[in-house]
Design a protein around this motif. Structure first.
Motif, PDB file in Angstrom:
ATOM      1  N   LYS A 156       3.102   9.347  -7.561  1.00 51.07           N
ATOM      2  CA  LYS A 156       3.483   8.097  -8.231  1.00 51.07           C
ATOM      3  C   LYS A 156       3.869   7.023  -7.231  1.00 51.07           C
ATOM      4  O   LYS A 156       4.262   7.344  -6.113  1.00 51.07           O
ATOM      5  CB  LYS A 156       4.689   8.362  -9.130  1.00 51.07           C
ATOM      6  N   GLY A 157       3.791   5.766  -7.655  1.00 51.13           N
ATOM      7  CA  GLY A 157       4.223   4.681  -6.787  1.00 51.13           C
ATOM      8  C   GLY A 157       5.736   4.480  -6.885  1.00 51.13           C
ATOM      9  O   GLY A 157       6.403   5.107  -7.714  1.00 51.13           O
ATOM     10  N   LYS A 158       6.238   3.614  -6.017  1.00 55.33           N
ATOM     11  CA  LYS A 158       7.681   3.294  -6.029  1.00 55.33           C
ATOM     12  C   LYS A 158       7.838   1.826  -6.416  1.00 55.33           C
ATOM     13  O   LYS A 158       7.020   0.985  -6.017  1.00 55.33           O
ATOM     14  CB  LYS A 158       8.271   3.462  -4.620  1.00 55.33           C
ATOM     15  N   MET A 178       4.823   1.372 -12.138  1.00 50.38           N
ATOM     16  CA  MET A 178       4.492   1.983 -10.839  1.00 50.38           C
ATOM     17  C   MET A 178       4.251   3.489 -10.969  1.00 50.38           C
ATOM     18  O   MET A 178       3.785   4.134 -10.032  1.00 50.38           O
ATOM     19  CB  MET A 178       5.581   1.700  -9.798  1.00 50.38           C
ATOM     20  N   ILE A 210      -3.968   3.778 -10.995  1.00 49.23           N
ATOM     21  CA  ILE A 210      -3.432   2.985  -9.876  1.00 49.23           C
ATOM     22  C   ILE A 210      -3.553   1.482 -10.125  1.00 49.23           C
ATOM     23  O   ILE A 210      -2.731   0.700  -9.692  1.00 49.23           O
ATOM     24  CB  ILE A 210      -4.108   3.409  -8.542  1.00 49.23           C
ATOM     25  N   ARG A 262      -0.462  -0.139 -11.442  1.00 49.76           N
ATOM     26  CA  ARG A 262       0.789  -0.129 -10.664  1.00 49.76           C
ATOM     27  C   ARG A 262       1.061  -1.524 -10.092  1.00 49.76           C
ATOM     28  O   ARG A 262       0.790  -1.806  -8.922  1.00 49.76           O
ATOM     29  CB  ARG A 262       0.711   0.935  -9.563  1.00 49.76           C
ATOM     30  N   ARG A 301       0.835  -1.205   0.000  1.00 51.84           N
ATOM     31  CA  ARG A 301       0.000   0.000   0.000  1.00 51.84           C
ATOM     32  C   ARG A 301       0.871   1.257   0.000  1.00 51.84           C
ATOM     33  O   ARG A 301       0.641   2.178  -0.761  1.00 51.84           O
ATOM     34  CB  ARG A 301      -0.918  -0.011   1.231  1.00 51.84           C
ATOM     35  N   GLU A 302       1.887   1.275   0.838  1.00 51.29           N
ATOM     36  CA  GLU A 302       2.793   2.435   0.886  1.00 51.29           C
ATOM     37  C   GLU A 302       3.481   2.665  -0.443  1.00 51.29           C
ATOM     38  O   GLU A 302       3.599   3.791  -0.914  1.00 51.29           O
ATOM     39  CB  GLU A 302       3.891   2.207   1.930  1.00 51.29           C
ATOM     40  N   TYR A 303       3.950   1.594  -1.045  1.00 51.51           N
ATOM     41  CA  TYR A 303       4.684   1.708  -2.314  1.00 51.51           C
ATOM     42  C   TYR A 303       3.773   2.112  -3.466  1.00 51.51           C
ATOM     43  O   TYR A 303       4.228   2.569  -4.494  1.00 51.51           O
ATOM     44  CB  TYR A 303       5.339   0.364  -2.658  1.00 51.51           C
ATOM     45  N   ARG A 304       2.477   1.892  -3.277  1.00 57.74           N
ATOM     46  CA  ARG A 304       1.563   2.086  -4.403  1.00 57.74           C
ATOM     47  C   ARG A 304       1.377   3.563  -4.775  1.00 57.74           C
ATOM     48  O   ARG A 304       1.034   3.901  -5.893  1.00 57.74           O
ATOM     49  CB  ARG A 304       0.201   1.460  -4.088  1.00 57.74           C
ATOM     50  N   GLY A 305       1.610   4.458  -3.801  1.00 59.65           N
ATOM     51  CA  GLY A 305       1.403   5.882  -4.072  1.00 59.65           C
ATOM     52  C   GLY A 305      -0.056   6.233  -3.969  1.00 59.65           C
ATOM     53  O   GLY A 305      -0.840   5.501  -3.363  1.00 59.65           O
ATOM     54  N   SER A 306      -0.440   7.346  -4.575  1.00 58.78           N
ATOM     55  CA  SER A 306      -1.836   7.787  -4.487  1.00 58.78           C
ATOM     56  C   SER A 306      -2.237   8.400  -5.821  1.00 58.78           C
ATOM     57  O   SER A 306      -1.482   8.349  -6.789  1.00 58.78           O
ATOM     58  CB  SER A 306      -1.977   8.824  -3.373  1.00 58.78           C
TER      59      SER A 306
END
Ligand code: ATP
Ligand code: MG
Length: 559
Positions: free
Chosen positions: A140-142, A179, A184, A187, A131-136
């Motif tokens: 962008k996600g990581k 990502m 989303i 990602r 969830r944290e890596y996904r971004g919003s």
């Protein structure tokens, strides 16, 4: 009622007609894909009528497919109920009953194919880290630190997942897409998760990894040769991933996902999760409680498949979400029953009437038409006698001319029968009326009385022959038009405490007392009622399907 020729066109029909004309589509092939985690509701009926209806209208086929990738919420009870409901609506999947779980071995192979192509990887991030890596939406996600594992390592780990070497939640298989995608859903979505210890209703304990819905659905569609994969609007953002899957695996069929607006209905909820809550918390008496918007509930209440199909035809298919008024469904039910239901008489709140000038032991069979507008529905005998019941609400000791029912010293017509006059009111010690003494005019059976006009008509039931019955009157299940859209209150707080009124001591014509469950009638001036399965030999039980509109006007003009 609904038929091919009067189905209004819509954007999906236009797409199909164009593609059939251009030869791009040979046979229309759709599917209805319920998840067996609850009973079907009126929203599903819209989807069923759309999918099976298109197949019917364009000489195509429609599959029934259980989307069963979430075994811990699914159950054989739901699988059986769903099939019963689809059949009840009048649709048939012939031999095309499928389960997504039929494809588990193939889905595994496709996942391996993606890994080999460098398009999927095993990721060790926890759900929270993912969830944290996904971004919003704005960020962008990581990339996951495991994103660049070698194909060999991924193959080995994925096999290890399948062999049960890893704990629940410790690893997932993810698609390797982007990502940084503004969408989303693109990602690196999960393709497989680990679930130990659940027994799947179809595959038992053969698998401890389960494919995600978004991975399973396009592949199931492709394997079945579906060309129009119709789903509700919330899947619009998932479509790029649907297409990505199909484009990146070896299948020859490329189904097309087309989204339409879901049905929302006022004063109720159409979400299996919320309906499950109503059942689990005993707000209602099970999935087939006649107040429920489930197909099982509507059926028990006395709603016919024809009226649900007609409702679905009238609301149409669009891309715009909205909430339909309950009145729209009720009109369809009423119109259908007005045409099909035989008329009977039932007195909800009985008041005894003694006809003093009628012979003590005499009973007279009067022929009463079953339907005022349809002679071919025949007639039935009703017994007139010295003692009968009318409804308390139909009598007043004094009233003005607007009250066209029975008044002391005045006349009224008994439906299908004689004109009577109320001569005397008998009261108990508390002053409550317990009986009326009346006299009848023997010249008024099927004839107007001499020299005077009697306007009112009321219904009645013979006291000797009438059978005591329980009537269940239903109102809306919620007090709020959109109970689950209120941000302040939980939807259960909007439950209408008065949604069920039970009338224990109604009296009905003897003929309806022995009818089988599911049969509907109009109790004249009272509403449409259906025999409930709780009926017993001595005590029939009826559900009020829907109230009458304009009950007064109709009756008074027809006698
Ligand atoms: P729920 O929110 O009630 O659980 P769902 O979409 O998860 O609904 P599914 O069993 O997956 O339930 O639905 C089967 C099919 O019925 C899907 O194609 C879905 O889009 C469609 N469907 C579900 N609810 C509605 C609705 N309210 N209106 C129209 N179609 C619906
Ligand atoms: Mg669903």
């Amino acid at each position: 009622m609904s038929n091919e020729s009067n189905t209004p066109t819509n954007f999906i029909r236009q797409i199909i007609e164009k593609e059939l004309a251009e030869g791009q589509t040979k046979i229309v092939h759709t599917r209805f894909p319920p998840e067996p985690n609850g009973y079907l509701h009126i929203g599903h009926a819209k989807s069923i009528c759309l999918n099976f209806g298109l197949a019917e209208d364009y000489n195509g086929v429609c599959n029934l497919r259980f989307d069963d990738t979430n075994p811990h919420k699914e159950d054989q009870e739901y699988i059986d109920a769903i099939q019963e409901d689809v059949r009840w609506l009048g649709f048939d999947w012939d031999d095309r009953l499928f389960y997504s779980s039929d494809y588990f071995p193939k889905l595994y192979e496709f996942a391996v194919e993606l890994i080999k192509a460098g398009k999927a990887y095993v990721c060790d991030l926890s759900a929270e880290e993912v969830r944290e890596y996904r971004g919003s939406l704005t960020e962008k996600g990581k990339d996951s630190p495991h994103r660049n594992r070698s194909v060999e390592e991924n193959l080995e780990l994925f096999e290890g997942m399948k062999e049960g070497m890893f704990e629940d939640g410790s690893r997932t298989l993810r698609a390797k897409i982007d990502m940084g995608s503004p969408n989303i859903n693109m990602r690196d979505p999960a393709l497989y998760r680990i679930r130990h210890g659940v027994v799947h209703h179809q595959t038992g304990d053969a698998w401890c990894i389960y494919p995600m819905y978004d991975f399973t659905h396009p592949i199931s569609d492709a394997l079945e040769g579906i060309n129009y994969s119709l789903c509700t609007l919330e899947f619009e953002d998932h479509r790029p991933f649907y297409d990505w899957i199909i484009d990146n695996i070896s299948v020859s069929c490329h189904p097309r996902q087309i989204e339409f607006s879901r049905l929302n209905l006022e004063y109720t909820v159409v979400s299996k999760r919320k309906l499950t809550q109503l059942v689990d918390e005993k707000v209602v008496n099970g999935w087939d409680d006649p107040r429920m918007p489930t197909l099982a509930g509507l059926r028990r209440r006395g709603v016919s498949p024809a009226s649900i199909k007609e409702f679905s035809r009238r609301i149409g298919v669009t891309k715009v979400d909205g909430t339909i008024e309950m009145g729209a469904l009720e009109s369809c039910i009423r119109e259908d029953l007005d045409r099909s239901a035989q008329r009977r008489m039932a007195v909800l709140n009985p008041l005894k009437v003694v006809i003093t000038n009628y012979p003590e032991e005499q009973l007279e069979a009067i022929s009463a038409p079953n339907h005022p507008k349809n002679e071919s529905m025949g007639a039935r005998p009703i017994n007139f006698g010295r003692e009968l019941y009318i409804d308390r609400d139909d009598f007043r000791e004094s009233a003005n001319k607007k009250f066209k029912r029975l008044v002391l010293d005045k006349e009224v017509r008994l439906r299908n029968s004689y004109v009577i006059r109320c001569d005397e009111v008998i009261k108990d010690e508390a002053g409550e009326i317990i009986e009326l003494r009346c006299s009848y005019d023997p010249e008024t059976l099927g004839a107007n009385p001499e020299g005077r006009k009697v306007k009112g008509v009321i219904h009645w039931v013979s006291a000797k022959e009438g059978v005591k019955a329980e009537l269940r009157l239903y109102d809306r299940l919620f007090n709020h038009p959109t109970p689950d859209a209120d941000k302040e209150k939980h939807f259960l707080e909007h439950v209408n405490e008065a949604s069920l009124t039970v009338i224990e001591n109604a009296v009905v014509e003897p003929l309806v007392a022995t009818e089988e469950a599911g049969k509907s009638f109009q109790f004249e001036r009272e509403g449409y009622y259906c025999v409930d399965k709780d009926s017993t030999v001595g005590k029939p039980v009826f559900n009020r399907v829907v109230t009458l509109r304009d009950s007064w006007a109709k009756i008074e003009n027809s006698n």
